[in-house]
Design a protein around this motif. Structure first.
Motif, PDB file in Angstrom:
ATOM      1  N   SER A 165       2.616  -9.280   3.433  1.00  0.00           N
ATOM      2  CA  SER A 165       1.916  -8.678   4.730  1.00  0.00           C
ATOM      3  C   SER A 165       2.644  -9.267   5.504  1.00  0.00           C
ATOM      4  CB  SER A 165       1.256 -10.254   4.574  1.00  0.00           C
ATOM      5  OG  SER A 165       0.364 -10.605   4.095  1.00  0.00           O
ATOM      6  N   PHE A 166       3.861  -9.397   6.009  1.00  0.00           N
ATOM      7  CA  PHE A 166       4.705  -9.265   7.832  1.00  0.00           C
ATOM      8  C   PHE A 166       5.042  -8.077   7.191  1.00  0.00           C
ATOM      9  CE2 PHE A 166       5.604 -13.915   6.510  1.00  0.00           C
ATOM     10  CZ  PHE A 166       4.931 -14.481   8.284  1.00  0.00           C
ATOM     11  N   ALA A 167       5.085  -6.914   6.113  1.00  0.00           N
ATOM     12  CA  ALA A 167       6.065  -5.877   6.516  1.00  0.00           C
ATOM     13  C   ALA A 167       4.995  -4.837   6.725  1.00  0.00           C
ATOM     14  CB  ALA A 167       6.342  -5.560   4.369  1.00  0.00           C
ATOM     15  N   LEU A 168       3.879  -4.993   6.311  1.00  0.00           N
ATOM     16  CA  LEU A 168       2.127  -4.685   7.011  1.00  0.00           C
ATOM     17  C   LEU A 168       2.630  -4.259   8.709  1.00  0.00           C
ATOM     18  CD1 LEU A 168       0.154  -4.873   3.790  1.00  0.00           C
ATOM     19  CD2 LEU A 168       1.205  -2.657   4.865  1.00  0.00           C
ATOM     20  N   GLU A 169       2.791  -5.785   9.083  1.00  0.00           N
ATOM     21  CA  GLU A 169       2.395  -6.206  10.448  1.00  0.00           C
ATOM     22  C   GLU A 169       3.903  -5.311  10.980  1.00  0.00           C
ATOM     23  OE1 GLU A 169       1.886 -10.770  10.787  1.00  0.00           O
ATOM     24  OE2 GLU A 169       0.747 -10.447   9.162  1.00  0.00           O
ATOM     25  N   ARG A 170       4.698  -4.939  10.490  1.00  0.00           N
ATOM     26  CA  ARG A 170       5.781  -4.911  10.839  1.00  0.00           C
ATOM     27  C   ARG A 170       5.953  -3.395  11.214  1.00  0.00           C
ATOM     28  NH1 ARG A 170       6.139  -9.150  11.001  1.00  0.00           N
ATOM     29  NH2 ARG A 170       7.893 -11.207  10.708  1.00  0.00           N
ATOM     30  N   LEU A 230       4.972   2.324  13.895  1.00  0.00           N
ATOM     31  CA  LEU A 230       6.124   3.063  13.478  1.00  0.00           C
ATOM     32  C   LEU A 230       5.910   3.963  13.313  1.00  0.00           C
ATOM     33  CD1 LEU A 230       8.019   0.429  11.525  1.00  0.00           C
ATOM     34  CD2 LEU A 230       8.379   0.698  14.821  1.00  0.00           C
ATOM     35  N   LYS A 231       4.813   5.031  12.813  1.00  0.00           N
ATOM     36  CA  LYS A 231       4.792   6.346  12.800  1.00  0.00           C
ATOM     37  C   LYS A 231       5.920   7.134  11.628  1.00  0.00           C
ATOM     38  CE  LYS A 231       0.551   7.089  14.269  1.00  0.00           C
ATOM     39  NZ  LYS A 231      -0.568   7.278  13.512  1.00  0.00           N
ATOM     40  N   CYS A 232       6.408   6.008  10.718  1.00  0.00           N
ATOM     41  CA  CYS A 232       6.891   6.695  10.162  1.00  0.00           C
ATOM     42  C   CYS A 232       6.433   6.844   8.247  1.00  0.00           C
ATOM     43  CB  CYS A 232       8.420   5.796   9.672  1.00  0.00           C
ATOM     44  SG  CYS A 232       8.058   4.359   9.197  1.00  0.00           S
ATOM     45  N   SER A 233       6.954   7.400   6.679  1.00  0.00           N
ATOM     46  CA  SER A 233       6.278   7.409   5.832  1.00  0.00           C
ATOM     47  C   SER A 233       6.563   6.305   5.265  1.00  0.00           C
ATOM     48  CB  SER A 233       6.773   8.895   5.231  1.00  0.00           C
ATOM     49  OG  SER A 233       5.654   9.732   4.008  1.00  0.00           O
ATOM     50  N   VAL A 234       6.368   5.183   5.024  1.00  0.00           N
ATOM     51  CA  VAL A 234       6.519   4.059   4.143  1.00  0.00           C
ATOM     52  C   VAL A 234       5.797   3.742   4.061  1.00  0.00           C
ATOM     53  CG1 VAL A 234       7.608   1.821   4.309  1.00  0.00           C
ATOM     54  CG2 VAL A 234       8.384   3.395   5.210  1.00  0.00           C
ATOM     55  N   GLU A 235       4.943   3.522   2.711  1.00  0.00           N
ATOM     56  CA  GLU A 235       3.785   2.645   1.998  1.00  0.00           C
ATOM     57  C   GLU A 235       4.625   1.408   0.956  1.00  0.00           C
ATOM     58  OE1 GLU A 235       2.490   4.401  -1.991  1.00  0.00           O
ATOM     59  OE2 GLU A 235       3.361   5.863  -0.376  1.00  0.00           O
ATOM     60  N   PHE A 236       4.038  -0.019   1.223  1.00  0.00           N
ATOM     61  CA  PHE A 236       3.901  -1.121   0.725  1.00  0.00           C
ATOM     62  C   PHE A 236       2.766  -1.361  -0.505  1.00  0.00           C
ATOM     63  CE2 PHE A 236       5.590  -1.238   4.932  1.00  0.00           C
ATOM     64  CZ  PHE A 236       7.276  -1.714   4.651  1.00  0.00           C
ATOM     65  N   GLU A 237       3.153  -2.163  -1.214  1.00  0.00           N
ATOM     66  CA  GLU A 237       1.800  -2.747  -2.324  1.00  0.00           C
ATOM     67  C   GLU A 237       2.788  -4.245  -2.754  1.00  0.00           C
ATOM     68  OE1 GLU A 237       0.796  -1.123  -6.961  1.00  0.00           O
ATOM     69  OE2 GLU A 237       1.923   0.685  -5.967  1.00  0.00           O
ATOM     70  N   VAL A 238       2.019  -4.669  -2.990  1.00  0.00           N
ATOM     71  CA  VAL A 238       2.924  -5.639  -4.249  1.00  0.00           C
ATOM     72  C   VAL A 238       2.317  -5.696  -5.259  1.00  0.00           C
ATOM     73  CG1 VAL A 238       1.662  -8.280  -4.471  1.00  0.00           C
ATOM     74  CG2 VAL A 238       1.367  -7.554  -2.497  1.00  0.00           C
ATOM     75  N   GLY A 264      14.123  -2.540   5.417  1.00  0.00           N
ATOM     76  CA  GLY A 264      15.829  -1.233   5.144  1.00  0.00           C
ATOM     77  C   GLY A 264      14.726  -0.184   5.255  1.00  0.00           C
ATOM     78  N   ASP A 265      13.060  -0.462   4.777  1.00  0.00           N
ATOM     79  CA  ASP A 265      13.048   0.574   4.257  1.00  0.00           C
ATOM     80  C   ASP A 265      11.907   1.668   5.825  1.00  0.00           C
ATOM     81  OD1 ASP A 265      12.742   0.071   1.961  1.00  0.00           O
ATOM     82  OD2 ASP A 265      10.500  -1.433   2.550  1.00  0.00           O
ATOM     83  N   PHE A 266      12.275   0.768   6.302  1.00  0.00           N
ATOM     84  CA  PHE A 266      12.188   1.746   8.027  1.00  0.00           C
ATOM     85  C   PHE A 266      13.533   2.096   8.627  1.00  0.00           C
ATOM     86  CE2 PHE A 266       8.894  -2.185   8.793  1.00  0.00           C
ATOM     87  CZ  PHE A 266       7.841  -1.900   8.373  1.00  0.00           C
ATOM     88  N   TYR A 267      14.191   1.777   8.426  1.00  0.00           N
ATOM     89  CA  TYR A 267      16.129   1.911   8.380  1.00  0.00           C
ATOM     90  C   TYR A 267      15.745   3.363   8.149  1.00  0.00           C
ATOM     91  CZ  TYR A 267      21.204   2.799   9.171  1.00  0.00           C
ATOM     92  OH  TYR A 267      21.576   4.141   9.287  1.00  0.00           O
ATOM     93  N   MET A 268      15.197   3.218   6.846  1.00  0.00           N
ATOM     94  CA  MET A 268      15.758   4.543   6.217  1.00  0.00           C
ATOM     95  C   MET A 268      14.677   5.806   7.027  1.00  0.00           C
ATOM     96  SD  MET A 268      16.909   3.905   2.471  1.00  0.00           S
ATOM     97  CE  MET A 268      15.816   1.808   2.152  1.00  0.00           C
ATOM     98  N   ALA A 269      13.497   5.242   7.011  1.00  0.00           N
ATOM     99  CA  ALA A 269      12.580   6.580   7.392  1.00  0.00           C
ATOM    100  C   ALA A 269      12.161   6.707   8.203  1.00  0.00           C
ATOM    101  CB  ALA A 269      10.692   5.994   7.046  1.00  0.00           C
ATOM    102  N   GLN A 300      -0.016   2.964   8.158  1.00  0.00           N
ATOM    103  CA  GLN A 300      -0.148   2.376   6.193  1.00  0.00           C
ATOM    104  C   GLN A 300      -1.272   1.007   6.638  1.00  0.00           C
ATOM    105  OE1 GLN A 300       2.153   2.883   8.527  1.00  0.00           O
ATOM    106  NE2 GLN A 300       3.991   3.517   7.378  1.00  0.00           N
ATOM    107  N   ASN A 301      -2.711   1.351   8.019  1.00  0.00           N
ATOM    108  CA  ASN A 301      -3.205   0.433   8.018  1.00  0.00           C
ATOM    109  C   ASN A 301      -4.429   0.144   6.889  1.00  0.00           C
ATOM    110  OD1 ASN A 301      -4.618   2.900   9.092  1.00  0.00           O
ATOM    111  ND2 ASN A 301      -6.032   1.371  10.220  1.00  0.00           N
ATOM    112  N   GLN A 302      -4.124   0.935   5.947  1.00  0.00           N
ATOM    113  CA  GLN A 302      -5.340   1.533   4.813  1.00  0.00           C
ATOM    114  C   GLN A 302      -5.349   0.961   3.476  1.00  0.00           C
ATOM    115  OE1 GLN A 302      -8.596   3.250   5.371  1.00  0.00           O
ATOM    116  NE2 GLN A 302      -7.953   3.514   7.478  1.00  0.00           N
TER     117      GLN A 302
END
Length: 490
Positions: free
Chosen positions: A318-323, A327-335, A295-300, A218-220
């Motif tokens: 911002s916090f979600a990206l830091e968390r 983790l190496k899971c298939s979660v992406e975040f967007e504002v 919740g997203d990390f749990y599901m993925a 998720q770092n890109q």
């Protein structure tokens, strides 16, 4: 000044050492660059605001991965890079586009200047991480001046850690936290010759999906900003980030709800509700109002699903990206604003939302969007604050108004889902469970009073405890309800 000169020389040497063959692999510093490029480049281009017939300034253009693509739509492209061999190769590849001007120049040089208000779109892909903090701040100020009012800045950076697997003798790259970039761009104010003030409004911020999909990384992250008058209304997003979900407030909520969570019951209710979804590996989930991502990390991680988490609060994302680091899971975040965001029809298997839609005034329109975005057979699961069917007391009405909530009774809420086309609608009043959870959370915080005050403050402690007691009074009296809604698209 000497430190800045030294920084530029180090960065120039770094690139000269790493791009001797001037290939895509060398520019992306990754052995799988060619395959990544096939997915990543179209994705990035799809995120750009419209630039047909516009003037584009491409900073850090390199060998021209994007230059030719930009030239096909723009009226003019200025492609700029500080490595002469790279910009020459770019010209060899893309020189047949007569609307491109190739420049060898350093973005930090005071000699580099463009007319005020002359550019519609400033584009950069991996540039700011090769500048010092001060150089980033200075460049942002200059970019805002170069932009027309209403013009856009798009940039993409590697945050937290490197992604590419190319071996490097040394690495002077600045892998910053995303909030550094958000803060610098958000706080930039410039003035024109008449004294008018301008700033940047965040249009979007998201992970690059190709890296989440291929590297579970998720770092890109990319940002889109628009130059606006400082007098323009920044609306609800600013309220969320400056009032309701300030960084400190989010951390307080997380302390109550548990690591990664900012919604009722934390992991316990998440497990209970997700079980009702019957998730299967490879399914795609949209989490609307994802908060800080628990919740997203749990599901993925537990169901091998792909999750897209969106939230209007920049601080939450911002916090979600830091968390997400490591983790190496298939979660992406967007504002993103769920009321204006669009997805192709039949994109998701599940739409999930926890205590978020209370902020949305036009729920019927949102539910119609949910219906379109879901695949046939797809499910929606929502937990949300509700109210009883009667007229609210003056105190509760004032609370709703002050928070800007739009609350309905449980039955009416369920009916809105039916009206949007959903089938098999379950509308369940879970207020008793809500009370139990609130009581448990309140007791836990009161037991840890000293530690809480040590980590935050006595004012924070009193604020949280007071808020939870007030919620308990409202829900115990039956005024404030808590609903769970599950529905299916046939």
């Amino acid at each position: 000044m000497a430190a800045q000169v030294e920084e530029r020389e180090i960065q120039k040497k770094y690139w000269m050492d790493n791009i001797s063959d001037l290939s895509v692999n060398a520019m992306m510093l990754d052995s799988k660059a060619s395959e990544l490029d096939k997915e990543e480049r179209p994705e990035i281009l799809s995120l750009l605001p419209p630039y047909e017939g516009k003037t584009v300034l491409e900073l850090g253009a390199g060998i021209g991965r994007f230059t030719g693509e930009l030239a096909q739509k723009a009226s003019q492209v200025v492609a700029l890079d500080f490595i002469e061999s790279a910009i020459k190769k770019n010209e060899n590849i893309n020189g047949h586009y007569k609307n491109v001007k190739f420049m060898c120049a350093d973005v930090t040089s005071p000699d580099l200047n463009f007319s005020e208000g002359s550019v519609d779109l400033i584009f950069s892909n991996w540039l700011l991480m090769y500048l010092s903090d001060k150089e980033v701040e200075n460049l942002v100020e200059r970019m805002v001046k170069w932009l027309k009012v209403g013009g856009f800045i798009f940039f993409r950076e590697s945050c937290f850690h490197q992604s590419g697997d190319s071996k490097r003798k040394y690495n002077p790259t600045h892998y910053r936290e995303p909030r550094f970039y958000t803060k610098v761009f958000k706080e930039c104010h410039t003035f024109d010759g008449s004294g008018n003030s301008f700033e940047l409004s965040l249009i979007g911020c998201k992970c690059i999906s190709a890296y989440v999909k291929n590297k579970k990384n998720q770092n890109q992250i990319c940002w889109i900003w628009q130059k606006v008058s400082s007098h323009d209304d920044k609306g609800f997003q600013r309220f969320l980030d400056n009032v309701q979900y300030k960084s400190n407030g989010i951390l307080r909520y997380e302390r109550v709800f548990g690591q990664g969570f900012v919604s009722t019951g934390g992991m316990e209710t998440t497990k209970e509700f997700v079980e009702k979804l019957d998730l299967k590996p490879g399914q795609k989930v949209l989490d609307v109002g994802c908060g800080i991502g628990g919740g997203d990390f749990y599901m993925a991680e537990n169901f091998d699903v792909e999750v897209v988490g969106i939230d209007l609060s920049i601080n939450m994302i911002s916090f979600a990206l830091e968390r997400a680091i490591g983790l190496k899971c298939s979660v992406e975040f967007e504002v993103a604003d769920c009321t204006t965001k669009t997805y192709p029809d039949d994109t998701f298997d599940v739409i999930y939302s926890r205590d978020t839609i209370l902020h949305i005034q036009d729920k019927p329109a949102l539910f119609r969007s949910f219906f379109k975005w879901l695949k046939p057979g797809g499910k929606v699961l929502i937990s949300d604050y509700c109210k009883h069917a009667g007229t609210p007391s003056p105190e509760f009405a004032e609370y709703i108004k002050q928070r800007g909530y739009d609350l309905h009774d449980v039955e009416a809420y369920g009916q809105m889902l039916r009206d949007a086309g959903f089938d098999e609608v379950i509308a369940e009043d879970l207020t008793d469970q809500f009370n139990q959870v609130l009581l448990r959370e309140l007791n836990a915080i009161e037991k840890e009073k000293d530690e809480f005050i040590l980590d935050f403050s006595e004012e924070d402690y009193n604020d949280i405890v007071g808020g939870w007691k007030a919620k308990l009074i409202r829900s115990s009296s039956g005024e404030q309800r808590w609903g769970l809604f599950i529905a299916k698209k046939k």
